[in-house]
Design an enzyme around this catalytic site. Structure first.
Site, PDB file in Angstrom:
ATOM      1  N   LYS A   1      12.203  21.371 -37.818  1.00 53.73           N
ATOM      2  CA  LYS A   1      12.540  20.636 -39.035  1.00 53.73           C
ATOM      3  C   LYS A   1      12.084  19.182 -38.951  1.00 53.73           C
ATOM      4  O   LYS A   1      11.712  18.574 -39.959  1.00 53.73           O
ATOM      5  CB  LYS A   1      14.045  20.711 -39.286  1.00 53.73           C
ATOM      6  CG  LYS A   1      14.537  22.115 -39.619  1.00 53.73           C
ATOM      7  CD  LYS A   1      13.915  22.643 -40.891  1.00 53.73           C
ATOM      8  CE  LYS A   1      14.520  23.957 -41.315  1.00 53.73           C
ATOM      9  NZ  LYS A   1      13.975  24.437 -42.616  1.00 53.73           N
TER      10      LYS A   1
ATOM     11  N   GLY B   1      17.564  34.075 -51.759  1.00 56.20           N
ATOM     12  CA  GLY B   1      18.669  33.614 -50.926  1.00 56.20           C
ATOM     13  C   GLY B   1      19.695  32.851 -51.745  1.00 56.20           C
ATOM     14  O   GLY B   1      19.499  32.578 -52.935  1.00 56.20           O
TER      15      GLY B   1
ATOM     16  N   GLY C   1      11.533  31.859 -51.166  1.00 51.96           N
ATOM     17  CA  GLY C   1      12.858  32.254 -50.691  1.00 51.96           C
ATOM     18  C   GLY C   1      13.866  32.261 -51.820  1.00 51.96           C
ATOM     19  O   GLY C   1      15.033  31.927 -51.649  1.00 51.96           O
ATOM     20  N   ALA C   2      13.425  32.690 -53.004  1.00 49.22           N
ATOM     21  CA  ALA C   2      14.247  32.563 -54.210  1.00 49.22           C
ATOM     22  C   ALA C   2      15.456  33.484 -54.218  1.00 49.22           C
ATOM     23  O   ALA C   2      16.415  33.233 -54.960  1.00 49.22           O
ATOM     24  CB  ALA C   2      13.398  32.825 -55.456  1.00 49.22           C
TER      25      ALA C   2
ATOM     26  N   TYR D   1      15.332  24.741 -33.636  1.00 46.29           N
ATOM     27  CA  TYR D   1      15.510  24.556 -35.082  1.00 46.29           C
ATOM     28  C   TYR D   1      15.261  23.099 -35.466  1.00 46.29           C
ATOM     29  O   TYR D   1      14.473  22.806 -36.382  1.00 46.29           O
ATOM     30  CB  TYR D   1      16.922  24.984 -35.458  1.00 46.29           C
ATOM     31  CG  TYR D   1      17.238  24.952 -36.925  1.00 46.29           C
ATOM     32  CD1 TYR D   1      16.536  25.741 -37.835  1.00 46.29           C
ATOM     33  CD2 TYR D   1      18.269  24.153 -37.419  1.00 46.29           C
ATOM     34  CE1 TYR D   1      16.841  25.729 -39.184  1.00 46.29           C
ATOM     35  CE2 TYR D   1      18.582  24.134 -38.770  1.00 46.29           C
ATOM     36  CZ  TYR D   1      17.867  24.918 -39.651  1.00 46.29           C
ATOM     37  OH  TYR D   1      18.178  24.903 -40.988  1.00 46.29           O
TER      38      TYR D   1
END
Length: 267
Positions: free
Chosen positions: A179, A33, A30-31, A175
């Site tokens: 997590k 973002g 996810g670089a 969510y």
């Protein structure tokens, strides 16, 4: 240790840069973002070579590659859907074939659904999607890269979690549940691979500001922060650097909140 030896150690460490990552290679998922970009720049600025993972934003990945190379490090862009075990394996094979072995893995990619109904109105599909985008993504990375770290004699796995894994706010059931599950996964991993000199830690960001965030009304959020202001993506990147560097060489299995005091976990 006597005073003379203490002074010698301090003198030696004064001339060492314990955040120097020269000779290391970091994969950041996810670089592209807001937080991912800060992590890429920060680790590259300390000498690490960088694997820039992206799912869709090829243009930003290419821009980051140029930035990393301008800092004097090598960079490699790779595309993959992390929810697919096959694509994660292909990504690892491509990195191995074309770049350099990864010894720091920053699991930053995630999915956060915009809809946030109360728990009783949250469809089962939301739980499945959040689980796939959080726990399964990490499982695929773990199954693929941890054996490589074991063969290499050690490394770092840094999971970017969230304060939602602790505070479990209303209307965030799917969510928070995913997590919380990620926390259990990474704590267990930390215990199992410590003998292999692999350190596994988590960072729990609060709602941080990023360079691409539009104008937002955060007045309702600020009263929950003892420090009185929101953090930034750079604050998260600084914590990643700490956990990736020799400064944290005796730390594993921790959750490190980066949230201005929004949560203060006890033992």
């Amino acid at each position: 240790m006597d005073v003379k030896n203490v002074k010698n150690v301090l003198r030696k460490e004064k001339h060492m840069n314990l955040t120097d990552l020269s000779g290391h290679c970091a994969l950041i998922t996810g670089a592209t973002g807001g937080v991912g970009r800060s992590i890429v720049r920060t680790l590259a600025g300390q000498g690490a070579h960088i694997v820039i993972h992206y799912h869709q934003n090829r243009e930003m990945a290419a821009q980051l590659k140029k930035e990393v190379e301008a800092l004097g490090s090598k960079a490699f862009c790779v595309q993959a859907d992390l929810a697919s075990s096959g694509e994660v394996r292909q990504m690892a094979e491509e990195i191995e074939r074309c770049f350099t072995p990864v010894d720091i893995l920053v699991a930053n990619a995630y999915i956060h659904l915009k809809r946030q109904p109360p728990l009783l109105q949250t469809p089962i599909e939301d739980y499945i999607e959040q689980y796939n985008g959080t726990v399964l993504q990490n499982l695929h990375l773990i199954h693929t890269f941890i054996p490589k770290l074991q063969q290499q004699g050690g490394g770092r796995y840094i999971g970017i979690n969230t304060v939602a894994s602790v505070n479990c706010l209303t209307t965030q059931a799917a969510y928070s549940t995913s997590k919380r599950a990620l926390d259990g996964l990474l704590r267990t991993l930390a215990k199992e691979v410590a003998k292999d000199r692999i350190l596994v830690n988590q960072i729990l960001p609060g709602w941080v500001c990023t360079e691409t965030e539009g104008k937002v009304n955060d007045a309702h959020y600020l009263p929950s922060l003892p420090l009185g202001h929101r953090g930034t993506a750079q604050d998260v990147a600084n914590a990643v650097l700490f956990l990736a560097s020799e400064l944290s060489s005796y730390i594993t299995g921790v959750q490190l909140p980066v949230c201005g005091g929004e949560i203060m976990p006890g033992m």
